[in-house]
Design an enzyme around this catalytic site. Structure first.
Site, PDB file in Angstrom:
ATOM      1  N   GLY A 170     -17.418   1.677  -0.076  1.00 24.78           N
ATOM      2  CA  GLY A 170     -18.095   2.931   0.198  1.00 24.78           C
ATOM      3  C   GLY A 170     -19.520   3.003  -0.301  1.00 24.78           C
ATOM      4  N   PHE A 171     -19.919   2.101  -1.197  1.00 23.35           N
ATOM      5  CA  PHE A 171     -21.251   2.197  -1.780  1.00 23.35           C
ATOM      6  C   PHE A 171     -22.344   2.014  -0.733  1.00 23.35           C
ATOM      7  CE2 PHE A 171     -25.067   0.537  -3.795  1.00 23.35           C
ATOM      8  CZ  PHE A 171     -25.257   1.453  -4.815  1.00 23.35           C
TER       9      PHE A 171
ATOM     10  N   TYR B 120       0.845  -1.185   0.000  1.00 23.48           N
ATOM     11  CA  TYR B 120       0.000   0.000   0.000  1.00 23.48           C
ATOM     12  C   TYR B 120       0.888   1.246   0.000  1.00 23.48           C
ATOM     13  CZ  TYR B 120      -3.713  -3.243   1.480  1.00 23.48           C
ATOM     14  OH  TYR B 120      -4.606  -4.294   1.571  1.00 23.48           O
TER      15      TYR B 120
ATOM     16  N   PRO C  28     -16.261  -4.417   3.837  1.00 26.13           N
ATOM     17  CA  PRO C  28     -17.609  -4.695   4.371  1.00 26.13           C
ATOM     18  C   PRO C  28     -18.623  -3.615   4.028  1.00 26.13           C
ATOM     19  CG  PRO C  28     -16.203  -3.862   6.106  1.00 26.13           C
ATOM     20  CD  PRO C  28     -15.315  -4.075   4.904  1.00 26.13           C
ATOM     21  N   LEU C  29     -18.138  -2.454   3.565  1.00 27.44           N
ATOM     22  CA  LEU C  29     -19.039  -1.380   3.145  1.00 27.44           C
ATOM     23  C   LEU C  29     -19.072  -1.235   1.631  1.00 27.44           C
ATOM     24  CD1 LEU C  29     -18.214   1.273   5.887  1.00 27.44           C
ATOM     25  CD2 LEU C  29     -20.170  -0.286   5.776  1.00 27.44           C
ATOM     26  N   GLY C  30     -18.650  -2.287   0.929  1.00 29.99           N
ATOM     27  CA  GLY C  30     -18.749  -2.278  -0.527  1.00 29.99           C
ATOM     28  C   GLY C  30     -17.996  -1.124  -1.160  1.00 29.99           C
TER      29      GLY C  30
ATOM     30  N   HIS D 203      -0.366 -12.113   1.097  1.00 30.45           N
ATOM     31  CA  HIS D 203      -1.276 -11.339   0.254  1.00 30.45           C
ATOM     32  C   HIS D 203      -1.711 -12.136  -0.971  1.00 30.45           C
ATOM     33  CE1 HIS D 203      -2.011  -6.718  -0.146  1.00 30.45           C
ATOM     34  NE2 HIS D 203      -3.099  -7.404  -0.318  1.00 30.45           N
TER      35      HIS D 203
END
Length: 332
Positions: A223-224, A58, A219-221, A124
């Site tokens: 941000g969607f 990252y 888990p929040l797609g 990874h």
């Protein structure tokens, strides 16, 4: 915050973690601000979101350096998860699972993170040119050397299998069976959310049956599922969502009923409950060994995410979420 344990070693962490990647990589570069990211990591620890998930790729490297600035002051409060096995080039990413490289990469991560030990060291991606047992054996040696406390594996091939209609995590389970013969797997990291629930079919039960922790990525797609993204706004070229098949303007509009359903459930839990908190509560409801690691780079989002463990979804809530339409992508 509620505490959960990862793996047979019962490594304790907050029920919701923090995905640190968006602070340095993968999302809009113009919105990445070091000082604000540092405050976000500190806020996460203040709220009990102790699992900090990063990786050497990252940035590359800059995300570990950022996390290390916080760990220098607050190492005892954090559960540190980082990853090895991928190298970032100008226009490509390649796997490297050679034992010598794994040892050097671990030492470099320890220096950047300003710590003597990594709580969870994850592979990874497996190197197709190196038997995964050899890579895992080198990682196990790091545990014996006291540089790492536990080992984890990141799932592979989910989106490619989704396009082809195959079983998403068969390849990951085959890898897990192989490396388990070398050294115990403490955790598996894989995508799991209301709009990407495929891990529930085989991978999550496989982990549960063996006492393996499950780190729910995205888990929040991306941000969607927060309901804060507007279809048609577009994304900066360096934002991975600019190339994601669910983030075209057409598909974002088509998937709005998912967010609407989460908002309906949130409304039943009182003022201030958000769609994002319901989405995280749904992930938490999938088992006591599941720890969602939503990415965030703002204090307000970390604060909101930390409220999710306090939401107890009812059977009616879970049934409503289960009845939401499946997510659509541009390949559909």
């Amino acid at each position: 915050m509620e505490r959960r344990t990862i793996g047979a070693g019962a490594l304790a962490t907050g029920a919701v973690g923090l995905g640190c990647m968006p602070m340095s990589w993968g999302y809009s570069g113009s919105r990445q601000r070091g000082d604000e990211s540092l405050r976000t990591v500190h806020r996460a620890l203040d709220l009990g979101c102790t699992l900090l998930d990063t990786a050497d790729m990252y940035g590359p490297f800059t995300n570990e350096l950022l996390v290390g600035r916080v760990l220098k002051e607050r190492r005892a409060e954090a559960f540190v998860s980082t990853k090895v096995g991928l190298l970032v080039g100008e226009q490509h990413i390649v796997a490297n699972g050679r034992p010598g490289y794994v040892r050097r990469a671990c030492d470099a991560s320890l220096r950047r993170l300003q710590t003597d030990v990594i709580d969870l060291y994850q592979l990874h991606r497996a190197d197709p040119e190196v038997p995964v047992e050899e890579t895992w054996g080198a990682m196990a040696d790091l545990v014996q050397a006291g540089k790492v406390r536990a080992l984890g594996l990141c799932a592979v091939g989910a989106r490619g299998a989704r396009r082809s209609g195959g079983r998403l995590y068969d390849g990951t389970i085959r890898q897990l069976r192989r490396v388990q013969q070398v050294f115990p797997v403490s955790a598996v990291e894989a995508e799991l959310s209301v709009w990407s629930p495929e891990a529930l079919d085989t991978l999550l039960p496989w982990c549960a049956a063996r006492g393996i922790g499950f780190l729910a990525a995205m888990p929040l797609g991306n941000g969607f599922l927060t309901g804060t993204l507007t279809p048609g706004e577009g994304f900066e070229p360096d934002d991975m969502r600019a190339r994601h098949p669910r983030f075209t303007a057409e598909m974002m509009a088509a998937n709005q009923p998912i967010v609407a359903g989460l908002r309906r459930v949130a409304a039943r839990h009182g003022d201030g409950t958000t769609a994002a908190q319901v989405a995280l509560a749904w992930v938490l409801a999938q088992g006591p060994h599941v720890v969602p690691i939503p990415g965030a780079k703002r204090e307000r989002w970390v604060t909101e995410n930390a409220g999710a463990p306090g939401i107890r979804l009812t059977p009616e809530d879970l049934a409503e979420v289960a009845g939401l339409p499946g997510a659509r992508g541009s390949w559909d």
